[in-house]
Scaffold this active site. Structure first.
Site, PDB file in Angstrom:
ATOM      1  N   GLU A 178       0.856  -1.176   0.000  1.00  0.00           N
ATOM      2  CA  GLU A 178       0.000   0.000   0.000  1.00  0.00           C
ATOM      3  C   GLU A 178       0.895   1.231   0.000  1.00  0.00           C
ATOM      4  O   GLU A 178       1.940   1.249   0.640  1.00  0.00           O
ATOM      5  CB  GLU A 178      -0.935  -0.008   1.206  1.00  0.00           C
TER       6      GLU A 178
ATOM      7  N   CYS B 184      -1.959  -6.873   6.378  1.00  0.00           N
ATOM      8  CA  CYS B 184      -1.290  -8.082   5.893  1.00  0.00           C
ATOM      9  C   CYS B 184      -0.357  -8.746   6.895  1.00  0.00           C
ATOM     10  O   CYS B 184      -0.579  -9.888   7.281  1.00  0.00           O
ATOM     11  CB  CYS B 184      -0.528  -7.754   4.623  1.00  0.00           C
TER      12      CYS B 184
HETATM   13  C1  UGA Z   1       2.949  -5.906   2.879  1.00  0.00           C
HETATM   14  C2  UGA Z   1       4.089  -6.456   1.994  1.00  0.00           C
HETATM   15  O1  UGA Z   1       5.213  -5.578   2.051  1.00  0.00           O
HETATM   16  C3  UGA Z   1       3.621  -6.612   0.543  1.00  0.00           C
HETATM   17  O2  UGA Z   1       4.659  -7.220  -0.239  1.00  0.00           O
HETATM   18  C4  UGA Z   1       2.381  -7.506   0.516  1.00  0.00           C
HETATM   19  O3  UGA Z   1       1.843  -7.606  -0.792  1.00  0.00           O
HETATM   20  C5  UGA Z   1       1.306  -6.910   1.404  1.00  0.00           C
HETATM   21  O4  UGA Z   1       1.808  -6.773   2.739  1.00  0.00           O
HETATM   22  C6  UGA Z   1       0.133  -7.853   1.386  1.00  0.00           C
HETATM   23  O5  UGA Z   1       0.267  -8.983   1.869  1.00  0.00           O
HETATM   24  O6  UGA Z   1      -0.883  -7.539   0.770  1.00  0.00           O
HETATM   25  P1  UGA Z   1       1.901  -3.475   3.326  1.00  0.00           P
HETATM   26  O7  UGA Z   1       1.164  -4.135   4.438  1.00  0.00           O
HETATM   27  O8  UGA Z   1       1.157  -2.623   2.378  1.00  0.00           O
HETATM   28  O9  UGA Z   1       2.642  -4.589   2.417  1.00  0.00           O
HETATM   29  O10 UGA Z   1       3.015  -2.550   3.966  1.00  0.00           O
HETATM   30  P2  UGA Z   1       4.577  -2.615   4.286  1.00  0.00           P
HETATM   31  O11 UGA Z   1       5.244  -1.518   3.573  1.00  0.00           O
HETATM   32  O12 UGA Z   1       5.127  -3.964   4.109  1.00  0.00           O
HETATM   33  O13 UGA Z   1       4.597  -2.214   5.837  1.00  0.00           O
HETATM   34  C7  UGA Z   1       3.985  -3.006   6.835  1.00  0.00           C
HETATM   35  C8  UGA Z   1       4.257  -2.446   8.213  1.00  0.00           C
HETATM   36  O14 UGA Z   1       5.619  -2.640   8.577  1.00  0.00           O
HETATM   37  C9  UGA Z   1       3.995  -0.960   8.377  1.00  0.00           C
HETATM   38  O15 UGA Z   1       3.322  -0.744   9.604  1.00  0.00           O
HETATM   39  C10 UGA Z   1       5.375  -0.347   8.412  1.00  0.00           C
HETATM   40  O16 UGA Z   1       5.416   0.841   9.163  1.00  0.00           O
HETATM   41  C11 UGA Z   1       6.163  -1.443   9.091  1.00  0.00           C
HETATM   42  N1  UGA Z   1       7.612  -1.414   8.768  1.00  0.00           N
HETATM   43  C12 UGA Z   1       8.037  -1.636   7.501  1.00  0.00           C
HETATM   44  C13 UGA Z   1       8.538  -1.189   9.783  1.00  0.00           C
HETATM   45  O17 UGA Z   1       8.173  -1.017  10.968  1.00  0.00           O
HETATM   46  N2  UGA Z   1       9.859  -1.194   9.482  1.00  0.00           N
HETATM   47  C14 UGA Z   1      10.323  -1.417   8.220  1.00  0.00           C
HETATM   48  O18 UGA Z   1      11.556  -1.404   8.014  1.00  0.00           O
HETATM   49  C15 UGA Z   1       9.391  -1.633   7.204  1.00  0.00           C
END
Ligand code: UGA
Length: 424
Positions: free
Chosen positions: A147, A254
């Protein structure tokens, strides 16, 4: 060249990005969505979710995008049906497949259609459907869109996974062909492995985050700076720099759900997935650690005014599912604090979701007279605030808990702020 028309079931984040993406590649796309209001607004070119670049893509390809509430409209015109419905968690932690089942029940006894599963489903779902509905083709095509950058992710995927068992090999070839113009690496495999690739990828990324969060927590005690640690680790090719940002925990629709679902799936086979149990627990605790950071400086939080900056689970989305803000608002209310929350995109919708919090119309309004600011989501707007001038003069106590290590600590400290980051 004539491009194969396709169907998309469900106009959520995944469905809309998939539909608009394939329309951009020249396909006629029929999108079936059960909520009539959504179909109406999409028909007018209005996109009901916040996803950068998506409204432009939908409008640009409006001629090839057809929105309908009727499954029949789509079945008539498309053979490959991308299933993009929700599979939310149930109370037990298993995925709720009722929406997938509802789609199945609407297909009738067609032997010309194939389901292309984009929704995240438990490993074994494809085989179970194929056993029950031999006449329908089945291809697993998990999505990896993030997202906030979903449109770009569609255009340049790291890989495209296409899973099919023998009976559906021909449908899988057709799905593979759809992605040919994107020039992506294609992983052709069996259905169960494709389903597992999706769950394992999300579980691994979540593990990376919980890992770096634990390194952060220990770094706080030992005097290291987790950002430096992550930089040094990330340069190792085998580790890589991504998903090593320590923070107030992962949220979203997710990671929390998929990690739980994989743990549950393993449990159903009698296997105790210990690592994932820890990943989940670390994340739950991480979401709550801010409370003790506030108490360290303010003592009891009863009656204290706390500004929560950011409600969405990450920037560039209006999604609040499993967001850390929800947990924090609840915990702060439990401690007797008065919470004023602000989010540039979620806005008023946050009212009622955040236990007893007041929803402010701007960041400055939330910060006015506050005893502490907690940055939960790293929206660009929060980095651009005049922290050392206007913000400082408005806050009652210049205390910042920077839950994403997003602000300039040196600048804030020099201006007289008390600064608490994560892992530094
Ligand atoms: C995640 C996956 O990254 C996608 O590849 C997948 O398609 C999607 O889930 C899904 O299953 O549909 P998303 O949930 O949109 O995507 O967001 P992310 O960017 O992965 O972030 C998830 C969470 O992790 C957020 O709360 C973000 O703040 C946190 N995060 C991310 C961290 O705390 N540290 C990081 O280094 C990266």
């Amino acid at each position: 060249m004539d491009r194969e028309p396709i169907g998309v079931i469900g106009a959520g984040y995944v469905g809309l990005v998939t539909a608009a993406g394939f329309a951009e590649l020249g396909h006629e796309v029929w999108v079936r969505e059960i909520v009539p209001e959504k179909v109406e607004s999409l028909g007018r070119g209005e996109v009901p979710i916040h996803e950068p670049g998506l409204p432009e893509l939908v409008r640009k390809n409006a001629e090839r995008l057809h929105f309908t509430t009727e499954m029949g409209d789509m079945l008539e015109r498309a053979r490959l049906l991308f299933v993009c419905v929700d599979t939310p968690p149930t109370y037990s932690g298993d995925a709720d497949l009722s929406r997938v089942e509802a789609v199945l029940s609407e297909l009738g006894d067609s032997n010309e259609h194939a389901l292309v599963m984009k929704s995240t489903v438990p490993v074994g779902t494809g085989r179970s459907i194929a056993r029950r509905r031999e006449e329908i083709g089945y291809v697993s095509n998990p999505e990896f869109l993030k997202e906030g950058s979903a449109v770009d992710d569609f255009r340049s995927p790291d890989r495209v996974v296409v899973g099919a068992d023998e009976d559906s090999a021909e449908y899988a070839d057709r799905v593979e062909a759809l992605y040919a113009p994107l020039d992506a690496e294609i992983v052709r495999t069996d259905v169960a492995s494709a389903e597992m690739i999706k769950l394992a990828s999300n579980a691994f990324l979540a593990t990376k985050i919980s890992f770096i969060n634990e390194i952060a927590n220990v770094s706080e005690e030992l005097g290291a700076d987790v950002r430096e640690v992550a930089r040094g680790m990330g340069l190792d090719d085998r580790i890589g720099p991504k998903f090593l940002q320590a923070g107030v925990g992962f949220g979203g629709s997710c990671f929390p759900k998929d990690v739980q679902a994989l743990k549950q799936l393993a449990g159903n086979t009698g296997y105790h997935f210990q690592l994932l149990t820890a990943v989940i627990e670390v994340n739950e605790l991480q979401k709550r650690r801010t409370i003790s950071k506030l108490q360290k400086h303010l003592g009891s939080l009863a009656g204290k005014e706390v500004a929560l900056l950011g409600v969405a689970f990450k920037p560039d989305t209006d999604d609040v599912r499993e967001a850390t803000s929800l947990v924090l608002a609840g915990r702060l209310a439990g401690e007797g604090a008065n919470v004023r929350a602000y989010d540039p995109v979620v806005g008023e919708r946050a009212r009622g979701m955040l236990a007893g919090a007041t929803i402010a119309g701007s960041a400055l309004e939330a910060l006015d007279g506050a005893d502490a600011a907690v940055l939960v989501t790293e929206w660009q707007e929060f980095g651009e605030l005049d922290w050392t001038g206007e913000v400082k003069s408005r806050m009652r106590v210049p205390l910042v808990v920077d839950g994403r290590n997003y602000l300039d600590r040196e600048e804030l400290v020099a201006a007289g702020f008390t600064y608490e980051g994560i892992g530094r």
